[in-house]
Design a protein around this motif. Structure first.
Motif, mmCIF file in Angstrom:
data_model
loop_
_atom_site.group_PDB
_atom_site.id
_atom_site.type_symbol
_atom_site.label_atom_id
_atom_site.label_comp_id
_atom_site.label_asym_id
_atom_site.label_seq_id
_atom_site.Cartn_x
_atom_site.Cartn_y
_atom_site.Cartn_z
ATOM 1 N N UNK A 92 0.879 -1.379 -0.093
ATOM 2 C CA UNK A 92 0.054 -0.076 -0.057
ATOM 3 C C UNK A 92 1.133 1.234 -0.027
ATOM 4 N N UNK A 93 0.805 2.119 -1.060
ATOM 5 C CA UNK A 93 1.324 3.217 -1.001
ATOM 6 C C UNK A 93 0.697 4.485 -0.719
ATOM 7 N N UNK A 94 -0.415 4.245 0.034
ATOM 8 C CA UNK A 94 -0.965 5.601 0.618
ATOM 9 C C UNK A 94 -0.830 5.409 2.040
ATOM 10 N N UNK B 290 4.223 9.817 -13.633
ATOM 11 C CA UNK B 290 5.378 10.513 -13.191
ATOM 12 C C UNK B 290 5.802 9.968 -11.969
ATOM 13 N N UNK B 291 6.699 10.294 -11.330
ATOM 14 C CA UNK B 291 7.158 9.632 -10.172
ATOM 15 C C UNK B 291 6.381 10.158 -8.911
ATOM 16 N N UNK B 292 5.660 11.199 -8.878
ATOM 17 C CA UNK B 292 4.551 11.377 -7.931
ATOM 18 C C UNK B 292 3.193 11.537 -8.640
ATOM 19 N N UNK C 123 4.970 7.338 -7.213
ATOM 20 C CA UNK C 123 4.961 6.331 -8.110
ATOM 21 C C UNK C 123 5.822 6.012 -9.105
ATOM 22 N N UNK C 124 5.482 5.193 -10.018
ATOM 23 C CA UNK C 124 6.370 4.776 -11.107
ATOM 24 C C UNK C 124 5.726 5.125 -12.393
ATOM 25 N N UNK C 125 6.468 5.996 -13.031
ATOM 26 C CA UNK C 125 5.742 6.308 -14.471
ATOM 27 C C UNK C 125 5.357 5.168 -15.334
ATOM 28 N N UNK C 126 4.343 5.028 -15.962
ATOM 29 C CA UNK C 126 3.811 3.975 -16.615
ATOM 30 C C UNK C 126 3.134 2.680 -15.775
ATOM 31 N N UNK C 127 3.499 2.775 -14.511
ATOM 32 C CA UNK C 127 2.916 1.797 -13.732
ATOM 33 C C UNK C 127 1.321 1.905 -13.440
ATOM 34 N N UNK C 128 0.525 0.869 -13.375
ATOM 35 C CA UNK C 128 -0.919 0.871 -13.094
ATOM 36 C C UNK C 128 -1.088 0.697 -11.677
ATOM 37 N N UNK C 129 -1.943 1.553 -10.954
ATOM 38 C CA UNK C 129 -2.184 1.413 -9.670
ATOM 39 C C UNK C 129 -3.645 1.201 -9.248
#
Ligand SMILES: [Ca+2]
Length: 215
Positions: free
Chosen positions: A27-29, A157-159, A96-102
């Motif tokens: 979890x990134x939140x 983006x990275x964020x 976040x990682x650019x291109x990654x789905x969340x």
């Protein structure tokens, strides 16, 4: 031997799937359940634009209500009514990682004190704005009817700033709790994965039937 090697292959694939699920479950939140705050909301406390009293979150215009004992939370003891004095919002910037789905998951309810019964909310991230609504008919402080909700976005983006905004034009807004987000595979690959695992599973079952029949 073929059956054993097939089982070993299936086990390896299963292990890989489990590993992927484990990594996807990170979890990134931060403080998605709103339990941590620099203030104790008591029953509830109205927080105005710019407030960072809820750890990890920034309140946007106009205001939100930081809910404590006022009503049942879906997780822990605290939640947020996205309409304080007027419709408001909360936001958190995620790494976040650019291109990654969340996949973002949260529980949605609504302030049952007054109408309209349909509480509208917009969730913003890197993708298109996602609209949600919750019908408070039959809900009460003790039974809020919290409903699991979710959407998927692709980071660029990275964020990524994740925000939830009330679209209900009064002080009785949509309510939110238990927010989480984690990386998921690209949506188009899910069907392939399911078909792939299903095929291996049916092969294993078929082989097992043949083996049992031979015994
Ligand atoms: Ca909570």
């Amino acid at each position: 031997m073929k059956f054993k090697s097939l089982l070993a292959t299936a086990a390896l694939i299963s292990a890989a799937a489990l590993a992927q699920n484990a990594s996807a479950a990170v979890n990134i939140v931060s403080n998605g359940g709103f339990e941590a705050g620099s203030i104790n909301p008591g029953s509830f406390t109205t927080l105005f634009g710019g407030s960072t009293a809820i750890t990890g979150w920034t309140v946007g215009p106009d205001s939100v209500d930081y809910i404590g004992s006022y009503w049942q939370a879906s997780e822990g003891a605290r939640s947020v009514d996205l309409s304080g004095a007027q419709p408001g919002s909360i936001a958190q910037t995620l790494t976040t990682v650019a291109g990654q789905y969340y996949k973002v998951t949260f529980d949605l309810a609504g302030n049952p004190d007054a109408g309209p019964v349909l509480k509208a909310m917009a969730a913003s991230s890197a993708g298109p704005v996602q609209n949600f609504s919750f019908n408070t008919t039959g809900a009460s402080h003790g039974a809020m009817n919290w409903t699991p909700s979710s959407f998927i976005f692709q980071a660029t983006s990275t964020s990524t700033t994740l925000s939830f905004a009330s679209l209900t034009g009064d002080a009785f807004g949509p309510a939110i709790d238990n927010v989480a987000a984690s990386a998921v595979p690209e949506p188009a690959t899910w069907a392939m994965m399911i078909i792939g695992f299903g095929a291996v599973g049916s092969m294993a079952r078929s082989r097992r039937r043949q083996t049992l029949a031979a015994i």
